[in-house]
Write an enzyme that holds these catalytic residues in place. Sequence first.
Site, mmCIF file in Angstrom:
data_model
loop_
_atom_site.group_PDB
_atom_site.id
_atom_site.type_symbol
_atom_site.label_atom_id
_atom_site.label_comp_id
_atom_site.label_asym_id
_atom_site.label_seq_id
_atom_site.Cartn_x
_atom_site.Cartn_y
_atom_site.Cartn_z
ATOM 1 N N ARG A 132 1.232 -1.334 0.140
ATOM 2 C CA ARG A 132 -0.035 0.427 0.225
ATOM 3 C C ARG A 132 1.314 1.269 -0.212
ATOM 4 N NH1 ARG A 132 -3.639 2.626 4.289
ATOM 5 N NH2 ARG A 132 -4.922 3.498 2.528
ATOM 6 N N HIS B 128 0.569 4.672 -2.765
ATOM 7 C CA HIS B 128 0.090 6.167 -2.143
ATOM 8 C C HIS B 128 1.151 6.837 -3.254
ATOM 9 C CE1 HIS B 128 -3.330 5.708 0.812
ATOM 10 N NE2 HIS B 128 -3.834 4.732 0.683
ATOM 11 N N ASN C 140 -3.876 8.470 5.120
ATOM 12 C CA ASN C 140 -2.492 8.153 5.594
ATOM 13 C C ASN C 140 -2.518 8.195 7.445
ATOM 14 O OD1 ASN C 140 -2.131 8.042 2.767
ATOM 15 N ND2 ASN C 140 -0.682 10.048 3.043
ATOM 16 N N HIS D 1 -6.449 -5.533 -2.459
ATOM 17 C CA HIS D 1 -7.133 -6.159 -1.285
ATOM 18 C C HIS D 1 -7.407 -7.450 -1.301
ATOM 19 C CE1 HIS D 1 -8.644 -1.439 -1.480
ATOM 20 N NE2 HIS D 1 -7.771 -0.819 -1.299
HETATM 21 C C1 HEM Z 1 -9.149 1.293 -5.832
HETATM 22 C C2 HEM Z 1 -8.906 2.428 -4.784
HETATM 23 C C3 HEM Z 1 -8.603 2.089 -3.542
HETATM 24 C C4 HEM Z 1 -8.876 2.738 -2.451
HETATM 25 C C5 HEM Z 1 -10.594 2.952 -2.616
HETATM 26 C C6 HEM Z 1 -8.579 2.194 -1.157
HETATM 27 C C7 HEM Z 1 -9.084 2.226 -0.183
HETATM 28 C C8 HEM Z 1 -7.979 1.444 1.397
HETATM 29 C C9 HEM Z 1 -8.589 1.154 2.177
HETATM 30 C C10 HEM Z 1 -9.764 2.386 2.997
HETATM 31 C C11 HEM Z 1 -8.322 0.522 3.614
HETATM 32 C C12 HEM Z 1 -7.325 0.360 4.691
HETATM 33 C C13 HEM Z 1 -7.402 1.746 5.421
HETATM 34 C C14 HEM Z 1 -7.886 2.175 6.666
HETATM 35 O O1 HEM Z 1 -8.100 1.842 7.107
HETATM 36 O O2 HEM Z 1 -6.242 2.353 7.417
HETATM 37 C C15 HEM Z 1 -7.123 0.179 2.422
HETATM 38 C C16 HEM Z 1 -6.319 -1.089 2.638
HETATM 39 C C17 HEM Z 1 -4.741 -1.587 1.983
HETATM 40 N N1 HEM Z 1 -5.383 -1.096 -0.103
HETATM 41 FE FE1 HEM Z 1 -6.463 0.233 -0.733
HETATM 42 N N2 HEM Z 1 -7.692 1.192 -1.590
HETATM 43 C C18 HEM Z 1 -7.485 1.213 -3.014
HETATM 44 C C19 HEM Z 1 -6.036 0.853 -4.300
HETATM 45 C C20 HEM Z 1 -5.541 -0.005 -3.460
HETATM 46 C C21 HEM Z 1 -3.834 -0.249 -4.417
HETATM 47 C C22 HEM Z 1 -4.096 0.129 -6.076
HETATM 48 C C23 HEM Z 1 -3.440 -1.062 -3.501
HETATM 49 C C24 HEM Z 1 -2.053 -1.232 -4.259
HETATM 50 C C25 HEM Z 1 -1.757 -2.359 -5.566
HETATM 51 C C26 HEM Z 1 -3.886 -1.486 -2.510
HETATM 52 C C27 HEM Z 1 -3.515 -1.910 -1.397
HETATM 53 C C28 HEM Z 1 -4.265 -2.007 -0.075
HETATM 54 C C29 HEM Z 1 -3.861 -2.833 0.978
HETATM 55 C C30 HEM Z 1 -2.419 -4.094 0.819
HETATM 56 C C31 HEM Z 1 -4.216 -2.465 2.407
HETATM 57 C C32 HEM Z 1 -4.675 -3.210 3.208
HETATM 58 C C33 HEM Z 1 -2.464 -2.312 4.105
HETATM 59 C C34 HEM Z 1 -2.383 -2.952 5.910
HETATM 60 O O3 HEM Z 1 -2.998 -3.792 6.286
HETATM 61 O O4 HEM Z 1 -1.863 -1.729 6.276
HETATM 62 N N3 HEM Z 1 -5.174 -0.116 -2.266
HETATM 63 N N4 HEM Z 1 -7.030 0.546 0.876
#
Ligand code: HEM
Length: 326
Positions: free
Chosen positions: A56, A60, A94, A193
């Site tokens: 992630r 970002h 963030n 995800h």
């Molecule tokens: C399509 C639009 C996207 C949205 C709206 C989005 C939104 C989010 C949100 C809200 C979270 C949870 C954050 C939290 O609760 O602290 C999250 C977690 C995550 N996102 Fe996305 N995301 C998107 C695209 C992506 C992309 C493109 C990637 C990587 C290529 C990604 C990788 C991740 C990962 C791996 C997590 C888990 C992180 C952890 O457990 O520390 N996301 N995302």
Amino acid sequence: TISNATNEAEACIDGASITLTFGFYLNSCPEAEPIVFSWIEKAVSDDPRMAASLLRLHFHDCFVNARTLLFIYSLNLLLDDTPTFVGEKTAAPNANSLRGFEVIDAIKADLEYVCPQTVSCADILAIAARDSVVLSGGPGWEVQMGRKDSLSASKTAANNNIPGPNSNEPTLVANFQSVGLSLQDMVALSGAHTMGKARCSTFSARINGSNIANSPDINLEFLQSLQQLCSESDASTTLVDLDHMTPATFDNQYYFNLLSGEGLLGSDQALVTGNNLTRRVVGSYVDDMGIFFEDFKRAMLKMGSLTSGEGGEIRRNCRAINQDHS
Ligand code: HEM
Ligand SMILES: [Ca+2]
């Protein structure tokens, strides 16, 4: 302060355009990739979620810079706020959410010892993202490198450019398209995800009270389990797996979940509600994990190259701009 758009442009207006290449550190620091890999291996075995967190971070980093287009190349995320500098770590998407900075710090310190001021922080993030996917059972690919770390950071850009968890499908498509990523790239990258966690507060609109009317496609049992999990304590700290079936494995289970109404975020479920184009891509990934892996690799290379641009430096400490500039 260099937190507003005007100063970003001034800070980064010079420098020649650079394209990323394979094997960039082959001569200058051949140990770079093995060193990063062994750190990620250790970090992920200590804490499997770290793979998700590092993936992630790279997302970002790429997105904010690509969108602002003024100070590209770079690593704005790791900049700590100082009294005169407002970085991105406290921007809404963030704050209290991004993890893995300590792992990046350790890798950077090691690399500074082996090859001083050679490997950029932005490149470390790109390698770390790839290794995290590999160590979680996903595909591997060769990473293009040669990024430089930015001389500025933008809280405004981070707030505006990272899509929100309640985004609908047209918004997601538009958001990715504005940085040059296609609908298909967006659906493939959302497959990240398949691992990691989200705080209840990021999907509360989907599971609470009258808002449930906005989530007609949510699976009822899944809805009840989320309501249960999220009622136990503070929604801003309670964590739920993004893929409740295989939370630590990089596979295509995420897409199966979408088809059964078990996407966690509104932006996840949106990929199968209302739009035939995104739903068709989801279907192809459900049918064949190999197609998902191929598309994911290609989209990661594309997303990773969004950070190439002008200006920048090789930061000595990923959390601060080198002193000679400021
Ligand atoms: C399509 C639009 C996207 C949205 C709206 C989005 C939104 C989010 C949100 C809200 C979270 C949870 C954050 C939290 O609760 O602290 C999250 C977690 C995550 N996102 Fe996305 N995301 C998107 C695209 C992506 C992309 C493109 C990637 C990587 C290529 C990604 C990788 C991740 C990962 C791996 C997590 C888990 C992180 C952890 O457990 O520390 N996301 N995302
Ligand atoms: Ca999974």
